[in-house]
Design a protein around this motif. Structure first.
Motif, PDB file in Angstrom:
ATOM      1  N   THR A   2       0.844  -1.202   0.000  1.00 62.48           N
ATOM      2  CA  THR A   2       0.000   0.000   0.000  1.00 62.48           C
ATOM      3  C   THR A   2       0.880   1.253   0.000  1.00 62.48           C
ATOM      4  N   TYR A 192     -12.053  13.858  -6.006  1.00 62.22           N
ATOM      5  CA  TYR A 192     -12.724  13.115  -4.931  1.00 62.22           C
ATOM      6  C   TYR A 192     -13.851  12.239  -5.498  1.00 62.22           C
ATOM      7  N   TYR A 196     -13.046   8.441  -5.130  1.00 62.83           N
ATOM      8  CA  TYR A 196     -13.405   8.076  -3.751  1.00 62.83           C
ATOM      9  C   TYR A 196     -14.890   7.877  -3.511  1.00 62.83           C
ATOM     10  N   THR A 197     -15.691   7.911  -4.572  1.00 62.22           N
ATOM     11  CA  THR A 197     -17.128   7.709  -4.347  1.00 62.22           C
ATOM     12  C   THR A 197     -17.639   6.568  -5.231  1.00 62.22           C
ATOM     13  N   PRO A 198     -18.759   5.967  -4.836  1.00 63.42           N
ATOM     14  CA  PRO A 198     -19.369   4.931  -5.683  1.00 63.42           C
ATOM     15  C   PRO A 198     -19.634   5.452  -7.096  1.00 63.42           C
ATOM     16  N   LEU A 201     -16.477   5.278  -9.099  1.00 60.32           N
ATOM     17  CA  LEU A 201     -16.133   3.888  -9.422  1.00 60.32           C
ATOM     18  C   LEU A 201     -16.979   3.400 -10.595  1.00 60.32           C
ATOM     19  N   ARG A 202     -18.264   3.737 -10.539  1.00 59.28           N
ATOM     20  CA  ARG A 202     -19.167   3.322 -11.617  1.00 59.28           C
ATOM     21  C   ARG A 202     -18.818   4.022 -12.926  1.00 59.28           C
ATOM     22  N   ARG A 204     -15.896   5.105 -13.888  1.00 57.67           N
ATOM     23  CA  ARG A 204     -14.690   4.525 -14.464  1.00 57.67           C
ATOM     24  C   ARG A 204     -14.970   3.134 -15.028  1.00 57.67           C
ATOM     25  N   ALA A 205     -15.828   2.384 -14.354  1.00 56.53           N
ATOM     26  CA  ALA A 205     -16.183   1.059 -14.870  1.00 56.53           C
ATOM     27  C   ALA A 205     -16.886   1.182 -16.222  1.00 56.53           C
ATOM     28  N   GLU A 208     -14.394   1.815 -18.859  1.00 56.47           N
ATOM     29  CA  GLU A 208     -13.439   0.743 -19.143  1.00 56.47           C
ATOM     30  C   GLU A 208     -14.123  -0.497 -19.707  1.00 56.47           C
ATOM     31  N   HIS A 209     -15.241  -0.872 -19.122  1.00 53.25           N
ATOM     32  CA  HIS A 209     -15.881  -2.135 -19.502  1.00 53.25           C
ATOM     33  C   HIS A 209     -17.384  -1.996 -19.243  1.00 53.25           C
ATOM     34  N   ALA A 212     -19.554  -5.023 -18.316  1.00 51.76           N
ATOM     35  CA  ALA A 212     -19.390  -5.499 -16.943  1.00 51.76           C
ATOM     36  C   ALA A 212     -20.271  -4.684 -16.009  1.00 51.76           C
ATOM     37  N   ALA A 213     -20.271  -3.370 -16.192  1.00 53.59           N
ATOM     38  CA  ALA A 213     -21.105  -2.509 -15.357  1.00 53.59           C
ATOM     39  C   ALA A 213     -22.573  -2.867 -15.546  1.00 53.59           C
ATOM     40  N   LEU A 216     -23.883  -5.787 -13.744  1.00 55.29           N
ATOM     41  CA  LEU A 216     -24.013  -5.608 -12.299  1.00 55.29           C
ATOM     42  C   LEU A 216     -25.163  -4.669 -11.970  1.00 55.29           C
ATOM     43  N   ARG A 326      -2.818   6.104 -21.159  1.00 58.42           N
ATOM     44  CA  ARG A 326      -3.776   5.125 -21.652  1.00 58.42           C
ATOM     45  C   ARG A 326      -5.182   5.638 -21.441  1.00 58.42           C
TER      46      ARG A 326
END
Lengths: 339, 511
Positions: A2, A192, A196-198, A201-202, A204-205, A208-209, A212-213, A216, A326
């Motif tokens: 880490t 932030y 750092y937030t849901p 994350l979503r 970026r998902a 990227e893919h 996959a998102a 889910l 990238r």
């Protein structure tokens, strides 16, 4: 494995941050040297660097919000331009600066909605969608622009009390007009949200893919819409900055390619808010230096060449120094749901 | 039927334009069992699973979970009902860590902020509970495929899946990884998870399934158990007729060397060495099989040999002569045929007609061209002849290649490549994704090319294909050929170990 921040891991720390640290120290020494030599010019150039970077960093944040969700926005230029114009008009007819800024933000968001509709729902090629916005903005502002309108004032610097007394830093950082402050806060805020937030994350998902998102239960289209619209609002704020904070008036094509430079800034910053901020400051510095050289009169170079500086930097940076950046894997690809 | 079923579908119908993908399908999953869903590609297995997972909406029929009727409109609904799916192509974000992938879409938070500590904790807890070992902070793209699959299973378990759908889970695994997966599947069922195991591999079904449901052309043909049937029986159910699983072939009669590869070094797209000093030769009348888990340099090797990729070092000799680099036409004119790995990208021009695809290698020569002009009559005649000869099922020779099924697309490629006089055949994954019937056909054709005196280089990740076709087997691992062995002197286990990178004494080079 880490964060290697603890003292025991100082070797790892130096390995990871050493170059940045060395760069920062070198920069500080350089600034200190010039400040000791000619304080006024140094202050002026640095303050100008920060202000020149504002539309770039806001534009880059707009671009990276979209691209992190896989929507390429090359319409930033148009969003800024039309927002600058509308913000100016609202100010001219109401006399209110805040209303003007809000109108600019709203029109930026609206153009973001248009881009999202074209590229997410209609699945039009995103480059064409962005070009549509650019042409639309040039056409509308050119057609409705009237010579002789003048704004009611412009956004003035708000000194932050005693902080402004700090030598160099005080004048450069703590005596700025509101949108400049806002742009700095927004860099932190977007960082932030993105990391750092849901929601981040979503986002970026989805960039990227997306499939996959989708599997889910994440609504890919909604994530893209929201990011592009919020990005548009930021580009709108950049437009309002140009007409109501930087100049206090509107001129034809006043964005002058900043929307495109903002994209270069985003790429140079590797699709991260802080990277984009650093890149924007570099470009801002090129612009500030350009102004200083032109009007300072110490250098005998035709002003046309000096004026090329920021654009030359764009080309050099994009051609040579981007290296292994990238982009998000699904960047620019419309998403088709199955079934 | 007093027992409560974990999942049941009744009379599911799903139509796609021109196809009845699911025709009144019934399927019942008992609690804690592994239920294999077996069928060829296009039999409707994946369609049925996508309906259960809410990705498709059925036109008719009912779904029951734990005996209660439910409607599943989206993956969200499926997850809520305790249904988890491990897709054939993993649904993992490659640049995210295990923990980030695990919580995506159901994120634990502290205030507004993501709680990644809770995510790591969840990974550890589930890993321990189900015996699936993974490091929560590792990034997906750095992990071996088998471990990525564990993350996919963990993702479903994190969402409290009681029914787990595994869609062709063994396609990307080494034999050893398959064994590990089976152990994991057993552990899951012991803890009350019910598993639907989709596959077209008969051996695996016999090894792991409690019940087997076979589908063919959108219909359920029947449900059986491993005790009541055998591989032959299952194959016949799948295809609808008796199938020869083991290809008949006579011993090889190798003659002169046709292809010689010397110290070949090739880089991949990222300029990393993908093929690292590989040497081998292939003779007339023999099949050299290259075995290995996907992504160990096979693709780059084949592309270098077929003139599609820059060669960094070493030589490729065709009948003793060095081949000019990156010149596919030279190779084609000197008797090389190539069945590429990705038939849709590199094998065919999907938007061209079958007739045009059949002359892609020869269009510029008589009889297909008169100077600058194409000779349509000769092209049509050629197509009609080959379509009949190679049994391509198509409404017309003017149909575009893109609208054919996978098996028929592959037959078009085989027809094109085999209709020329060839000395060397390079076939990369020639039967990937094809049904049993088409596989049988392609295999026969490859053997007959060999018997006519062609040298054959066969690259495949399917161990069954390698062992049943090849005369000699070269195993590739991390860009190197770790062993070359005679096909009849090596066991599957030994091959599996070699593919996983371990060296064994028995597998001494026997060139």
């Amino acid at each position: 494995m880490t964060t290697p921040a603890s003292f025991a891991n100082w070797k790892l720390f130096v390995k990871r941050w050493g170059w940045w640290l060395a760069g920062a120290v070198a920069l500080a020494v350089l600034i200190g040297y010039y400040y000791a030599k000619s304080p006024q010019i140094t202050e002026a150039v640095l303050a100008s660097t920060l202000r020149q970077s504002v539309p770039l960093v806001l534009g880059a944040l707009c671009g990276l919000l979209g691209e992190r969700a896989a929507v390429i926005n090359i319409g930033i230029e148009g969003q800024m331009l039309l927002a600058a114009f509308i913000a100016f008009l609202v100010n001219v007819y109401t006399g209110n600066l805040l209303l003007g800024v809000l109108a600019g933000v709203a029109i930026g968001a609206l153009l973001g909605l248009l881009l999202a509709f074209m590229s997410v729902s209609l699945k039009i090629d995103q480059i064409i969608g962005g070009t549509v916005i650019n042409i639309l903005a040039i056409g509308l502002t050119g057609y409705f622009y009237k010579v002789g309108l003048s704004a009611h004032g412009k956004l003035n610097p708000i000194p932050l009390g005693p902080l402004t007394k700090i030598p160099l830093i005080g004048t450069v950082l703590f005596n700025n007009p509101p949108i400049t402050y806002a742009s700095i806060l927004l860099v932190f805020l977007v960082h932030y949200v993105l990391f750092y937030t849901p929601w981040g994350l979503r986002t970026r998902a989805v960039g990227e893919h997306p499939r996959a998102a989708d599997t889910l239960g994440i609504n890919v289209y909604l994530v893209r819409y929201v990011n592009v619209v919020v990005g548009g609002a930021l580009a709108g704020l950049a437009g309002a900055y140009l007409s109501l904070e930087a100049v206090g008036s509107f001129e034809r094509l006043m964005t002058n390619g900043r929307g495109f430079v903002a994209l270069a800034v985003m790429i140079f910053g590797k699709w991260t808010p802080f990277g984009a901020w650093g890149a924007a400051l570099l470009f801002g510095f090129a612009s500030a230096l350009q102004t200083q050289l032109q009007f300072g009169g110490q250098v005998q170079i035709p002003h046309q060449f000096i004026g090329m500086l920021p654009y030359l930097l764009t080309i050099i940076v994009l051609a040579g120094f981007v290296g292994k950046a990238r982009p998000p894997a699904a960047d620019g690809i419309p998403y088709e749901k199955e079934g | 039927m007093s027992e409560v079923l974990a999942l049941e579908v009744r009379n599911i119908v799903k139509r796609f334009p021109g196809v009845l993908a699911n025709d009144h399908v019934n399927f019942a999953l008992r609690k804690g069992e592994v239920h294999a869903l077996l069928g060829e590609n296009g039999a409707g297995k994946t369609t049925l699973m996508n309906i259960i997972y809410g990705l498709y909406h059925p036109d008719e029929g009912e779904i029951f979970v734990n005996g209660e009727k439910v409607t599943i409109d989206s993956p969200h609904d499926a997850i809520r009902l305790g249904i988890g799916m491990v897709h054939q192509h993993f649904m993992l974000v490659p640049v995210f860590t295990v923990a980030e992938n695990l919580i995506l879409g159901a994120e634990p938070t502290k205030g507004w902020t993501l709680n990644l500590d809770a995510a790591r904790e969840a990974v550890r807890r589930l890993s321990e509970q189900y015996g699936l070992e993974v490091d929560p902070d590792e990034v997906i793209e750095d992990m071996p495929v088998g471990v990525q699959q564990r993350v996919e299973i963990l993702k479903a378990l994190y969402r409290d899946a009681k029914v787990l759908v595994l869609d062709e889970p063994t396609a990307v695994l080494t034999p050893q990884e398959v064994e590990e997966l089976f152990v994991i599947m057993r552990q899951l069922t012991e803890r009350g998870v019910s598993i639907i195991f989709i596959t077209h591999k008969l051996k695996e079904v016999m090894a792991i399934a409690d019940h087997i449901t076979v589908m063919r052309r959108g219909k359920v043909v029947g449900t059986t158990t491993p005790a009541e049937t055998n591989e032959q029986g299952l194959a016949a159910m799948m295809v609808g007729r008796e199938v020869v699983l083991q290809v008949e072939k006579s011993p090889a009669k190798p003659k002169d060397v046709v292809l010689e590869v010397k110290d070949l070094v090739v880089e991949d797209e990222r300029h990393l060495v993908a093929v690292d000093g590989v040497s081998f030769e292939v003779r007339e009348g023999e099949i050299l099989g290259v075995a290995g888990v996907q992504g160990n340099g096979q693709t780059e090797l084949v592309e270098a040999i077929t003139g599609l990729r820059h060669i960094r070092g070493g030589k490729v000799l065709l009948r003793g002569k060095p081949t000019p680099e990156r010149n596919p036409r030279y190779l084609i004119e000197h008797g090389m045929a190539h069945i590429p790995e990705d038939r849709q990208k590199h094998g065919l021009v999907l938007s061209y007609t079958i007739a045009d695809n059949l002359v892609l290698c020869t269009y510029y020569k008589p009889p297909f061209a008169h100077g600058l002009q194409r000779n349509q009559a000769a092209i049509v005649e050629n197509a009609q002849k080959l379509v009949g000869q190679f049994d391509v099922r198509t409404p017309s020779i003017f149909t575009t290649a893109g609208s054919l099924s996978g098996g028929n697309q592959q037959k078009v490629i085989v027809a094109r490549e085999f209709s020329r006089p060839i000395k060397l055949l390079v076939a990369n994954q020639p039967t990937r994704g094809l049904d049993v019937g088409s596989i049988e056909y392609i295999h026969k054709r490859i053997i007959s090319m060999r018997d006519q005196g062609a040298a054959v280089l066969l690259v495949s990740a399917e161990l069954d294909e390698i062992t049943s076709l090849a005369d000699r087997i070269a195993v590739m691992y991390h860009g190197k050929i770790v062993a070359v062995v005679d096909a009849d002197k090596v066991t599957r286990t030994e091959l599996g170990l070699l593919m996983a990178g371990s060296k064994i004494a028995e597998a001494a080079p026997a060139v």
